[in-house]
Design a protein around this motif. Structure first.
Motif, mmCIF file in Angstrom:
data_model
loop_
_atom_site.group_PDB
_atom_site.id
_atom_site.type_symbol
_atom_site.label_atom_id
_atom_site.label_comp_id
_atom_site.label_asym_id
_atom_site.label_seq_id
_atom_site.Cartn_x
_atom_site.Cartn_y
_atom_site.Cartn_z
ATOM 1 N N LYS A 1 0.833 -1.209 0.000
ATOM 2 C CA LYS A 1 0.000 0.000 0.000
ATOM 3 C C LYS A 1 0.869 1.262 0.000
ATOM 4 O O LYS A 1 0.526 2.270 -0.622
ATOM 5 C CB LYS A 1 -0.910 -0.031 1.230
ATOM 6 C CG LYS A 1 -1.771 1.208 1.458
ATOM 7 C CD LYS A 1 -2.593 1.039 2.720
ATOM 8 C CE LYS A 1 -3.212 2.347 3.187
ATOM 9 N NZ LYS A 1 -4.192 2.859 2.208
ATOM 10 N N GLN B 1 1.318 2.550 -6.241
ATOM 11 C CA GLN B 1 0.173 3.431 -6.454
ATOM 12 C C GLN B 1 -0.968 2.648 -7.095
ATOM 13 O O GLN B 1 -1.039 2.471 -8.310
ATOM 14 C CB GLN B 1 0.582 4.609 -7.366
ATOM 15 C CG GLN B 1 1.659 5.507 -6.789
ATOM 16 C CD GLN B 1 1.217 6.147 -5.472
ATOM 17 O OE1 GLN B 1 0.120 6.683 -5.359
ATOM 18 N NE2 GLN B 1 2.077 6.059 -4.464
ATOM 19 N N ILE B 2 -1.849 2.126 -6.260
ATOM 20 C CA ILE B 2 -2.979 1.337 -6.734
ATOM 21 C C ILE B 2 -4.089 1.436 -5.693
ATOM 22 O O ILE B 2 -3.822 1.556 -4.491
ATOM 23 C CB ILE B 2 -2.546 -0.144 -6.950
ATOM 24 C CG1 ILE B 2 -3.666 -0.943 -7.613
ATOM 25 C CG2 ILE B 2 -2.113 -0.783 -5.659
ATOM 26 C CD1 ILE B 2 -3.222 -2.339 -8.030
ATOM 27 N N GLU B 3 -5.338 1.432 -6.156
ATOM 28 C CA GLU B 3 -6.470 1.557 -5.227
ATOM 29 C C GLU B 3 -6.459 0.402 -4.226
ATOM 30 O O GLU B 3 -6.153 -0.740 -4.576
ATOM 31 C CB GLU B 3 -7.785 1.554 -5.996
ATOM 32 C CG GLU B 3 -7.999 2.780 -6.858
ATOM 33 C CD GLU B 3 -9.337 2.719 -7.577
ATOM 34 O OE1 GLU B 3 -10.244 1.984 -7.086
ATOM 35 O OE2 GLU B 3 -9.477 3.381 -8.611
ATOM 36 N N ASP B 4 -6.824 0.700 -2.994
ATOM 37 C CA ASP B 4 -6.780 -0.300 -1.926
ATOM 38 C C ASP B 4 -7.584 -1.549 -2.274
ATOM 39 O O ASP B 4 -7.135 -2.674 -2.053
ATOM 40 C CB ASP B 4 -7.299 0.291 -0.610
ATOM 41 C CG ASP B 4 -6.281 1.202 0.053
ATOM 42 O OD1 ASP B 4 -5.213 1.429 -0.559
ATOM 43 O OD2 ASP B 4 -6.550 1.690 1.164
ATOM 44 N N GLN B 5 -8.802 -1.362 -2.798
ATOM 45 C CA GLN B 5 -9.664 -2.511 -3.070
ATOM 46 C C GLN B 5 -9.103 -3.385 -4.175
ATOM 47 O O GLN B 5 -9.204 -4.610 -4.121
ATOM 48 C CB GLN B 5 -11.080 -2.041 -3.434
ATOM 49 C CG GLN B 5 -11.877 -1.515 -2.243
ATOM 50 C CD GLN B 5 -11.937 -2.532 -1.099
ATOM 51 O OE1 GLN B 5 -11.422 -2.297 -0.006
ATOM 52 N NE2 GLN B 5 -12.581 -3.669 -1.368
ATOM 53 N N ILE B 6 -8.506 -2.749 -5.177
ATOM 54 C CA ILE B 6 -7.902 -3.527 -6.266
ATOM 55 C C ILE B 6 -6.698 -4.303 -5.741
ATOM 56 O O ILE B 6 -6.518 -5.487 -6.033
ATOM 57 C CB ILE B 6 -7.492 -2.598 -7.431
ATOM 58 C CG1 ILE B 6 -8.742 -1.971 -8.056
ATOM 59 C CG2 ILE B 6 -6.689 -3.359 -8.475
ATOM 60 C CD1 ILE B 6 -8.451 -0.959 -9.148
#
Length: 612
Positions: A545, A549-554
């Motif tokens: 996390k 850089q990536i959305e938490d849910q993904i």
């Protein structure tokens, strides 16, 4: 301390090849004597080979090793030799170095610390020796000192740290040798190759020579000794924190005799290879040794035109290129028991043609691009190339099962079944080709596929050996682009233009590997934390996390998918063909990471992610 010439002799040994192992040792001693070496050190367990596994537990095996040592004594006239072998005392086996001076056995030094991490399993076979302990060992009626001993040669006082001994920080034997004021420490090793590992060794050896205020000489085993582990033959000499000598790794020679004057000046330091160079040199050496030691007549490869099979094809071609360059055409052909090509100008391609047989096995779901990719690559390398389709066989299998169950198979209901039957249908016919040629069938699975089970058991996993199963797909894709330019392999141009795909679904269903799984770059990051570092799913999420850089849910979804697929597919990893250990870690349960075949699949740990 007077100036003397010392030597180190990396060896490519084979378990149970008693006469061959002894002959290589004697040849190395003779060469060292001709080079005026006074003190010669061989690697750890050089008489038997490190990879003898549970043979070390046999009562007769260590006894035979002592017989070999006795046979060796007359060959050590006029030189001092240190050689590794197992020694059984009652019901315990010790990993030792025997020191022979001018044909007389002077003593045994026993290893004090066992390697038990990663690919190593030494506590299964060996008992660690206690510091300061010395006993008398009966050697064919003669009492010989055995244990924690140091020795003298002229004005030089020398001792040993055997491989893992040196990696044990403040409790390592080197500190006690320093208190004894030794001038020289040998480190005879059986240290497996891994990309980038030479930098760790260099740092250790520089530190050791400075910390103990002595010369420090490291010598490693060489080659693919027993099937999985590859040894790089690395040899280094250091003094006062400075490397004075370092050889080039991964030689095709049976042995090397590397000599150094004990003096402060730099003598020779080989260039440290890049990770890309290390990979191709280690894997090609691994294939060379596997081919000749298994007495096979070549390789067979199902060449799909994709990244994995293309990588394996290049590795075989590089095996030939490097073998000719290092050994010479005649000696290379002699080692693999192949006739020498008449035309030396085209010898490399002729040998590849004889050694590597490839086949493109298309279906109606295969693309023109992958066929062209496979054909152009095979032709550029000189490999024998066949092609055929398997739709008729797939149709026959499908019809039989449809008749049996009373319904048609559809992509909507039977996706995995319809994919797998294509991969499995390719297996019997390519095995026929391997049997006809008396050749090794090369499997093409990579480590990323092994992580998540993205492979068809008894299909693309079929093979005698799986050369790249310990290497991640993200690295392979990068390496192929590097190889096209740096290895002068223009046949890779089309391979490198394609997006990885299994090509098992109809074209309209747009199948790609990363669409089926997740980005390969992310699989690498997850597996490093989950498998190499043994982190929990929550740890993996919290670390990535902050780094990606990536959305938490993904990110949570990818992590859950990885752990679920990992747990579900352990049975596949248990059945993969033998592979080379090439990286910091691998997922082979026989050599690096053991995991239960049946488990709860991280159910509670993954539920915690949803609660975060």
């Amino acid at each position: 301390m007077s100036a003397i010439k010392i030597g180190a002799a990396p060896l490519n040994q084979t378990p149970l090849d008693w006469s061959g192992n002894l002959q290589r040792i004697v040849s190395a001693i003779n060469e060292a004597r001709e080079k005026k070496v006074e003190l010669l050190c061989f690697p750890e367990l050089a008489i038997t080979g490190y990879g003898s596994e549970d043979l070390f537990l046999s009562y007769w095996f260590p006894i035979k090793a002592l017989d070999q040592l006795k046979t060796l004594l007359p060959h050590c006239k006029g030189i001092t030799v240190a050689i590794g072998l197992p020694v059984r005392i009652e019901n315990k086996v010790y990993n030792t170095m025997a020191i022979v001076e001018n044909g007389k056995l002077k003593g045994f030094v026993a290893k004090q610390y066992m390697a038990i991490d990663g690919v190593h399993y030494e506590f299964r076979w060996f008992t660690p020796w206690k510091a300061h302990g010395i006993i008398d060992l009966d050697f064919f009626g003669e009492k010989i000192p055995f244990g924690d001993i140091s020795f003298h040669h002229k004005t030089i006082h020398y001792g040993f740290e055997i491989c893992e001994d040196a990696w044990r920080g403040p409790i390592r034997p080197g500190y006690r040798l320093c208190e004894r004021k030794v001038d020289l420490i040998f480190n005879p090793s059986a240290s497996h190759f891994a990309m980038g590992k030479t930098l760790e060794r260099k740092e250790l050896i520089e530190f050791s020579s400075k910390e103990f205020d002595c010369y420090y000489c490291y010598v490693n085993l060489l080659g693919n000794e027993a099937g999985r582990m590859i040894f790089d033959g690395e040899t280094m000499l250091a003094k006062s924190g400075k490397v004075l000598y370092r050889n080039q790794l991964l030689s095709y020679q049976d042995f090397q005799v590397l000599t150094f004057e004990v003096k402060e000046e730099v003598q020779e330091i080989a260039r440290i290879l890049s990770k890309e160079e290390e990979f191709v040199q280690a894997a090609s050496l691994g294939l060379f040794d596997y081919l000749r030691k298994s007495k096979s007549r070549g390789f067979v490869l199902s060449l799909s035109g994709g990244a994995d099979s293309s990588t394996v094809a290049i590795l075989v071609a590089e095996m030939v290129r490097r073998g000719i360059q290092e050994l010479g055409l005649e000696n290379f052909c002699k080692k693999i028991s192949f006739p020498i090509p008449q035309n030396s100008a085209s010898a490399e391609k002729e040998l590849v043609n004889q050694l590597l047989t490839t086949a493109y096995q298309g279906t109606k779901n295969s693309s023109v691009d992958t066929f062209k990719s496979a054909k152009e690559l095979a032709e550029s390398l000189g490999a024998t190339f066949y092609h055929w389709t398997i739709d008729e066989e797939v149709g026959t299998y499908t019809q039989k099962i449809e008749d049996a169950i009373g319904r048609k198979l559809t992509w909507a209901e039977d996706d995995i079944t319809l994919q797998n039957i294509q991969a499995r249908t390719r297996s019997p016919i390519i095995w026929m080709l391997a049997n006809i040629n008396n050749a090794l069938l090369l499997a093409t699975s990579n480590r990323s596929e092994g992580d998540v089970g993205y492979t068809t058991m008894d299909g693309d996993t079929s093979g005698s050996i799986s050369p790249i199963a310990a290497v991640d797909k993200y690295f392979i894709l990068h390496w192929l682009r590097w190889a096209e330019k740096n290895l002068d392999r223009p046949g890779l141009a089309l391979v490198n233009s394609l997006q990885p795909s299994a090509e098992l679904r109809p074209a309209e269903r747009t199948q790609t590997d990363e669409k089926d799984l997740m980005p390969y770059s992310l699989i690498v990051e997850i597996e490093k934390l989950a498998i190499r570092d043994r982190r929990s799913p929550m740890d993996v999420f919290l670390i990535l996390k902050e780094e990606i850089q990536i959305e938490d849910q993904i990110l949570k979804g990818y992590i859950k998918k990885f752990f679920q697929l990992w747990s579900r597919n352990q049975w596949k990893r248990e059945r993969l063909a033998p592979s080379f250990h090439l990286d910091q870690f691998n997922v082979d349960p026989k050599t690096w990471y053991r995991f239960p075949i049946l488990s709860g699949g991280y159910k509670e740990e993954l539920e915690q992610l949803d609660q975060l």
